[in-house]
Design a protein around this motif. Structure first.
Motif, PDB file in Angstrom:
ATOM      1  N   ARG A   1       0.832  -1.195   0.000  1.00 23.45           N
ATOM      2  CA  ARG A   1       0.000   0.000   0.000  1.00 23.45           C
ATOM      3  C   ARG A   1       0.871   1.250   0.000  1.00 23.45           C
ATOM      4  NH1 ARG A   1      -4.055  -0.236   4.890  1.00 23.45           N
ATOM      5  NH2 ARG A   1      -2.095   0.299   5.937  1.00 23.45           N
ATOM      6  N   SER A   2       0.258   2.364  -0.357  1.00 23.47           N
ATOM      7  CA  SER A   2       0.957   3.638  -0.264  1.00 23.47           C
ATOM      8  C   SER A   2       1.298   3.895   1.199  1.00 23.47           C
ATOM      9  CB  SER A   2       0.073   4.766  -0.800  1.00 23.47           C
ATOM     10  OG  SER A   2       0.675   6.010  -0.599  1.00 23.47           O
TER      11      SER A   2
ATOM     12  N   SER B   1       4.699  -2.324   7.297  1.00 27.04           N
ATOM     13  CA  SER B   1       3.325  -1.923   6.996  1.00 27.04           C
ATOM     14  C   SER B   1       2.640  -1.365   8.230  1.00 27.04           C
ATOM     15  CB  SER B   1       2.535  -3.130   6.475  1.00 27.04           C
ATOM     16  OG  SER B   1       1.187  -2.790   6.244  1.00 27.04           O
TER      17      SER B   1
END
Length: 391
Positions: free
Chosen positions: A278-279, A295
């Motif tokens: 993910r960004s 993350s």
């Protein structure tokens, strides 16, 4: 960055300059406060002294302009620095405009001093203007066009004043001043080019120091820096997940197809990782066939689902330069901050234990490390049997 078209052109660093370097060059225009203070004090003092000697309207207006302009410049400078520290936009266009106005004021004072007929006043004004050129170059060579224009505004007045002085010898300034303006402007461009080259080299060295050269992912140093930054950015840092991924069957591919094929396989795995995170997440390769994903998704269900997707995607076949397709698997161990530690060594140790358990239970599994030595068995996610049979 400047927003007006002409200020963008005036501060343009040249073609092919990365955006972050352009921002740093604009930032340099706000720096070197001692040079700014020296220039402000000098021009205000000179204008006041000359006005005391010749208290006529042109000189009074010059003194008033210098005081007002310098105070406004200082206020904008302080405001811009505060806004920059807060991550907000800065009044760069106004700041540039005020710098040019200040240079024009110096030029105006030089002109009226030369045409006053008082050689003491003329000498003082010219010395002051010449001294300002050095500060202009040192303070603004991040924007050489702007520095050149400021020099023209500061010293160009000598050329305009020369025909009114009644001294033919002063006509030499029509040769002297343009030559001086050209040489100082070129010096500004060369200093700018040197600065851009240095900044490029610094950024490349920094990139190489924190990135794996084979895959382009962060390396161990880059991962450690990112982890420290995220854990230290607030008093009560948010939870983080360190996802430790090791390839199953990579050695067989390396031995069968050669090291070049193995390197290419690692690059393809890295590409898949980039496409899945993910960004805001970070992917890293810390050595061999070991990868890390840092993350901010830390819920158990989310992590197990993400682990399954990683295993599934990485287990798909790879085409290696016209060779037959090869497959590898992946085993995953996950550690959480702050449960398993607040530093890289502690988190890697906990994730490594979980990874070892995943491999010992048959590979192609994702396990979350228990919160402590007396915890229940590892949380576990495995792929369906038909997927695991791929390897």
């Amino acid at each position: 960055m400047p927003r007006w078209r002409w200020t963008r052109w005036l501060t343009d660093a040249g073609p092919d300059v990365p955006a972050e370097i352009r921002v740093a060059l604009i930032g340099s225009l706000y720096g070197t406060l001692p040079i700014f203070a020296g220039g402000v004090i000098n021009t205000i003092a000179v204008s006041l002294l000359i006005t005391l000697r010749i208290p006529t309207l042109p000189f009074i207006l010059w003194s008033a302009f210098e005081i007002i302009c310098c105070l406004v410049r200082l206020a904008v400078l302080i405001t811009a620095n505060k806004r920059a520290l807060q991550g907000q936009s800065t009044p760069t266009d106004i700041y540039i405009l005020l710098g040019l106005a200040w240079a024009g004021g110096v030029g105006y004072g030089t002109f009226i001093s030369l045409t006053s007929g008082d050689w003491v006043v003329a000498t003082l004004a010219c010395l002051s203007a010449a001294a300002m050129v050095g500060g202009i170059c040192f303070r603004n060579f991040g924007a050489p066009r702007m520095a050149g224009l400021m020099i023209v505004l500061t010293l160009g007045a000598c050329c305009f004043a020369a025909p009114f002085l009644g001294e033919p010898i002063m006509l030499i300034v029509f040769f002297q001043i343009p030559f001086y303006l050209f040489s100082m402007t070129m010096a500004g461009f060369k200093l700018n080019a040197m600065l851009v080259s240095t900044m490029r080299a610094e950024r490349e060295n920094e990139f190489h120091a924190r990135h794996d050269m084979l895959t382009g992912l962060s390396n161990r140093a880059g991962l450690s820096k990112a982890l420290d930054t995220r854990l230290a950015r607030e008093a009560n840092p948010r939870r983080l997940a360190l996802i430790y991924l090791d390839l199953d069957g990579f050695k067989a591919v390396n031995d069968t197809h050669g090291h070049m094929a193995g390197d290419r396989l690692l690059q393809l795995v890295a590409e898949r990782l980039r496409g899945m995170i993910r960004s805001g997440d970070l992917a890293a390769r810390i050595g061999g066939d070991e990868f890390i994903v840092l993350s901010e998704q830390t819920e158990t269900a989310q992590l197990m689902g993400f682990g399954e997707r990683l295993i599934r995607e990485i287990s798909l076949p790879y085409e290696l330069d016209n060779r037959s397709a090869v497959t590898v698997g992946a085993s995953i161990g996950i550690a959480l901050a702050p449960e398993h530690g607040m530093d890289m060594a502690s988190l890697l140790s906990a994730a490594d234990m979980a990874l070892y358990q995943a491999k010992s239970k048959g590979k192609s599994r994702c396990l979350i490390a228990p919160p402590g030595p007396h915890a229940n068995p590892f949380a576990e996610a495995t792929l369906p049997a038909n997927v695991r049979r791929l390897h």
